[in-house]
Write a protein that holds these residues in place. Structure first.
Motif, PDB file in Angstrom:
ATOM      1  N   ASP A 347       0.821  -1.213   0.000  1.00 36.69           N
ATOM      2  CA  ASP A 347       0.000   0.000   0.000  1.00 36.69           C
ATOM      3  C   ASP A 347       0.855   1.263   0.000  1.00 36.69           C
ATOM      4  O   ASP A 347       0.499   2.271  -0.625  1.00 36.69           O
ATOM      5  N   THR A 348       1.987   1.217   0.707  1.00 39.58           N
ATOM      6  CA  THR A 348       2.858   2.398   0.745  1.00 39.58           C
ATOM      7  C   THR A 348       3.420   2.708  -0.637  1.00 39.58           C
ATOM      8  O   THR A 348       3.545   3.874  -1.020  1.00 39.58           O
ATOM      9  N   VAL A 349       3.751   1.660  -1.394  1.00 38.02           N
ATOM     10  CA  VAL A 349       4.295   1.851  -2.746  1.00 38.02           C
ATOM     11  C   VAL A 349       3.212   2.380  -3.683  1.00 38.02           C
ATOM     12  O   VAL A 349       3.428   3.311  -4.461  1.00 38.02           O
ATOM     13  N   ALA A 350       2.018   1.795  -3.613  1.00 40.38           N
ATOM     14  CA  ALA A 350       0.921   2.242  -4.463  1.00 40.38           C
ATOM     15  C   ALA A 350       0.564   3.691  -4.167  1.00 40.38           C
ATOM     16  O   ALA A 350       0.316   4.483  -5.088  1.00 40.38           O
ATOM     17  N   ALA A 351       0.543   4.063  -2.888  1.00 35.77           N
ATOM     18  CA  ALA A 351       0.222   5.444  -2.517  1.00 35.77           C
ATOM     19  C   ALA A 351       1.248   6.408  -3.096  1.00 35.77           C
ATOM     20  O   ALA A 351       0.896   7.483  -3.599  1.00 35.77           O
ATOM     21  N   ARG A 352       2.521   6.025  -3.041  1.00 33.09           N
ATOM     22  CA  ARG A 352       3.581   6.864  -3.600  1.00 33.09           C
ATOM     23  C   ARG A 352       3.387   7.041  -5.107  1.00 33.09           C
ATOM     24  O   ARG A 352       3.531   8.148  -5.641  1.00 33.09           O
ATOM     25  N   MET A 353       3.060   5.956  -5.793  1.00 33.30           N
ATOM     26  CA  MET A 353       2.852   6.055  -7.240  1.00 33.30           C
ATOM     27  C   MET A 353       1.648   6.936  -7.577  1.00 33.30           C
ATOM     28  O   MET A 353       1.644   7.607  -8.611  1.00 33.30           O
ATOM     29  N   MET A 354       0.644   6.941  -6.709  1.00 36.27           N
ATOM     30  CA  MET A 354      -0.548   7.742  -6.978  1.00 36.27           C
ATOM     31  C   MET A 354      -0.378   9.192  -6.547  1.00 36.27           C
ATOM     32  O   MET A 354      -1.235  10.035  -6.833  1.00 36.27           O
ATOM     33  N   GLY A 355       0.718   9.471  -5.843  1.00 36.62           N
ATOM     34  CA  GLY A 355       0.982  10.848  -5.453  1.00 36.62           C
ATOM     35  C   GLY A 355       0.108  11.347  -4.332  1.00 36.62           C
ATOM     36  O   GLY A 355      -0.254  12.530  -4.283  1.00 36.62           O
TER      37      GLY A 355
END
Length: 397
Positions: A347-355
């Motif tokens: 989730d932390t990686v996905a959140a980073r990609m979504m900005g």
């Protein structure tokens, strides 16, 4: 404690005993070198309370014998006013935000707030984003506040602020954004609010996402084929494959795609709303299926001295409507996020990609994350405990 404080505290105790015997319902308190009251008082201006409650009232009187004598007289006046239903907070509370609004002063305050917002160091590196945020998320509600103030000159700033919040729809995004904007204004003006605006947000967000029906991946793929313009096909496909916001498509570094790199990442540039960040494709196969290595952006105005990120995003939305697509652009972004959950991406990686922040990510996609976590727990339990099912044979894991 000094002898002077001990002496005045003893006199306060005696005075409070007299007030109690007379059933006044108030106590005098010393806070530092000032006197105040505590007791059942009507709701403050702008409060959402409907009934009296235990509250403090600062009298601003010195903690001296003369001040104590005046405080005792004030208690009697307040009790009489409450009985006669004529008590008015503004006769006693001189705190910031409770006075009548000066319309010229309010306009100047809003101008000062705008300048402060746009020139904060954290926003100076993203001026286009700051301008868009101001125009879409702050200015509309500040204009509403100013209009309510002009129509109701008898109201205090705090009353106008809460009236502006109540003028938005309950449990809506507009209520949430309004609370955020007016909360920032109150903080800028150093106005203490009796009720935290965050408590008035309502249930927007999670409930909305639960109710949202996202398009299936098969529908997303087939809908792409129905778009007649190659440029807008590319915009649609990039949003579907990388989960971008509407405007971000026009502010990306596509060099990895052009160079044929297998990871096929793109970089959202610093110009965009949330700063520079890299994004990976989900599904990777869509890069070739949608022919994304051939960059074909439509020719629209992207010079941020001539337009805004908001207008660019609106252009994308209008094109979706023009082609009568069965869902909005943001549904592509939400579908991408849910897809990463099913893939098991952190989730932390996905959140980073979504900005956006992990907190926003978890709140928005809580429903799908919960199902994923439950499914993983069930699979782990079944694989660990190979029990024999009734009727013979092992239970399937």
């Amino acid at each position: 404690m000094t002898d002077a404080n001990a002496a005045i505290d003893a006199r306060i105790l005696q005075t409070n005993q007299r007030l109690k015997a007379a059933h006044m319902g108030f106590q005098i308190e010393r806070r530092g070198q000032k006197l105040g009251l505590r007791g059942m008082l009507p709701p403050r201006p702008g409060s959402l309370r409907l009934k009296p409650s235990q509250q403090r009232l600062s009298l601003g009187l010195p903690a001296t014998s003369a001040g104590l004598k005046q405080a005792e007289q004030t208690v009697k006046v307040i009790v009489a006013q409450i009985i006669q239903n004529s008590f008015d907070w503004r006769q006693y509370d001189s705190g910031s935000g409770w006075g009548r609004l000066d319309q010229i002063g309010l306009a100047q305050q809003l101008q000062a707030f705008e300048h402060h917002f746009l020139t904060e160091p954290s926003r100076l590196s993203h001026p286009a984003s700051a301008k868009t945020t101001w125009e879409t998320a702050y200015s509309p509600y500040l204009r509403k506040l100013e209009a309510i103030a002009q129509a109701n000159p008898q109201l205090s700033f705090v009353e106008v602020l809460y009236a502006t919040v109540r003028a938005t729809e309950d449990n809506s995004r507009s209520r949430q954004v309004c609370c955020t904007a007016l909360g920032a204004l109150a903080k800028f003006l150093s106005v203490e609010l009796p009720i935290d605006l965050k408590s008035l947000w309502g249930s927007y967000g999670l409930s909305q996402m639960r109710a949202r029906t996202l398009p299936s991946d098969a529908l997303i793929a087939s809908t792409w084929e129905s778009i007649p313009n190659p440029g807008w096909q590319f915009v649609y496909a990039v949003m579907a494959t990388y989960g971008l916001r509407n405007h971000e498509v026009f502010f990306c570094d596509y060099s990895a795609l052009l160079q044929g790199k297998p990871e096929a990442t793109i970089r959202v540039l610093n110009t965009s709303k949330t700063g520079s960040h890299d994004v990976w494709p989900f599904y990777p196969e869509w890069v070739d299926h949608f022919n994304l290595r051939s960059i074909q952006l439509p020719a629209i105005q992207t010079d941020l001295t001539q337009t805004t990120l908001q207008r660019i995003g609106q252009r994308v939305t209008s094109q979706f409507r023009r082609y009568d697509l069965p869902f909005s652009p943001y549904n592509l972004r939400h579908a991408w996020a849910v897809r990463t959950i099913h893939f098991g991406l952190a989730d932390t990686v996905a959140a980073r990609m979504m900005g956006h922040s992990v907190a926003v990510h978890n709140r928005t996609y809580h429903q799908w994350m919960t199902h994923r976590d439950q499914q993983q727990a069930v699979e782990t339990a079944l694989n660990r405990n190979q029990l024999v099912a009734p009727g013979g044979g092992k239970a399937e894991g």
